[in-house]
Design an enzyme around this catalytic site. Structure first.
Site: not given
Ligand code: DOR
Ligand code: ZN
Length: 347
Positions: A14, A16, A100, A137, A175, A248
């Site tokens: 997971h 970003h 997702k 999520h 998460h 995450d």
């Molecule tokens: O803390 C987070 N940041 N939780 C999420 O689900 C998305 C993520 C983000 O894209 O910044």
């Molecule tokens: Zn995330």
């Protein structure tokens, strides 16, 4: 005697990566240590079609510094307009590894997410039929529900009914932040797994709120009380293959974090492995680290375990990582575990 540990090269289930200058800035931080990562689709606009995912994958690969070996595993952002045939085609062509589900309004860039889960039932049924996993999520967005209860309420009111309605759906609860989430995944029958982040193993809500507000610890789902943190640590070191790493890691610029309305997200790619070795050693479970970082995830996704390895060594001097990394989009503060880390990634 120097302590060392060698692991199969880890994967991040997971992550970003964003796009453009931010992508360029953060990608090497992950690719340095991780072989593969499930890449989240919550861009603006989101990655909703197979063509979007293909194009995003190409942009990621175009940013990868030469000499680095990294495979992005793409996801589609589920909307109430997702076309089951497009999704099935993208899966058959090997473009997407998972889909997702963001409940609309749950977190960063989730406004195109799902408002009414019954409206995506045909897509979810298609996914169950073709074995395409759903990453969730797991928080309700009902305004009346306290933010610290949103995961727990999701389990009872959304996740469990969904899994009863479509028992063959392959689900990853992402998460996890509560003992209830851990108990649900550990105890449920059928095809379910859960990811745990690095930061939720190391912080609880006191870290965010005691002695001043610390925006760099704010993420969603928000860290809960310490009893939940302990439950997450216990699950991570348990050797139960249903639980594995999804960092995450979610970069936002310092401007966006240090604001009257700061963004949710903890950026941990750079020092995640040093953090995890610290946690697993503190729990007397270094021998379980490889399962969590490198074995259970591939098994879950039907992918081969990495043939490369990574070695960490415990030294007397702390790991020298920066407080923030500089990207073309702006500075991004790195997760601060609150104490020095001594496990260095050496090879
Ligand atoms: O803390 C987070 N940041 N939780 C999420 O689900 C998305 C993520 C983000 O894209 O910044
Ligand atoms: Zn995330």
């Amino acid at each position: 005697m120097t302590a060392r540990i060698t692991l199969r090269r880890p994967d991040d289930w997971h992550l970003h990566l964003r796009d453009g200058a931010m992508l360029e800035g953060v990608l090497p931080e992950t690719a340095r240590h991780f072989g593969r990562a499930i890449v989240m689709p919550n861009l603006v606009p989101p990655v909703v079609t197979g063509d979007d995912a293909r194009a995003y994958r190409d942009r990621i690969m175009a940013c990868l510094p030469s000499g680095m070996d990294f495979t992005p595993l793409m996801t589609l952002y589920l909307t109430e307009a997702t076309d089951p045939h497009d999704l099935a085609r993208a899966h058959a062509e090997g473009v997407v590894t998972a889909v997702k589900l963001y409940p609309a309004g749950a977190t960063t860039n989730s406004q195109s997410g799902v408002r009414d889960i019954t409206r995506v039932q045909p897509v979810l049924e298609k996914m169950a039929e073709i074995g395409l996993p759903l990453c969730i999520h797991g928080e309700v967005t009902t305004p009346e529900v306290d933010i610290f209860d949103r995961e727990q309420v999701f389990l009872d009111t959304v996740l469990d009914p969904l899994r009863r309605a479509i028992p063959a759906l392959r689900v990853t609860l992402e998460h996890i932040t509560t003992s209830q989430g851990i108990d649900y995944v550990a105890g449920a029958s059928g095809d379910i797994a859960g990811t745990i982040t690095t930061h939720h193993l190391m912080i609880n809500r006191n870290h965010i709120l005691v002695g001043g507000i610390r925006p760099h610890y704010y993420c969603l789902p928000v860290a809960k009380r310490s009893t939940h943190q302990q439950a997450l640590r216990k699950a991570a070191i348990s050797g139960n293959p249903r639980f594995f790493l999804g960092t995450d890691s979610a970069p936002h610029t310092d401007d966006a974090k240090q604001s009257a309305c700061g963004c949710a997200g903890v950026f941990s790619a750079t020092n995640t492995l040093s953090c995890l070795a610290h946690v697993f050693e503190a729990e007397g479970a270094l021998d379980r680290l490889e399962g969590f970082t490198s074995l259970f995830g591939p098994a879950r996704y039907g992918l081969p375990v990495a043939d490369q390895t990574i070695t960490l060594e415990k030294r007397d001097t702390p790991v020298p990582y920066p407080a923030r990394i500089i990207t073309g989009a702006g500075p991004v503060t790195l997760f601060d575990p609150g104490h020095p880390l001594y496990w260095h990634v050496i090879a």
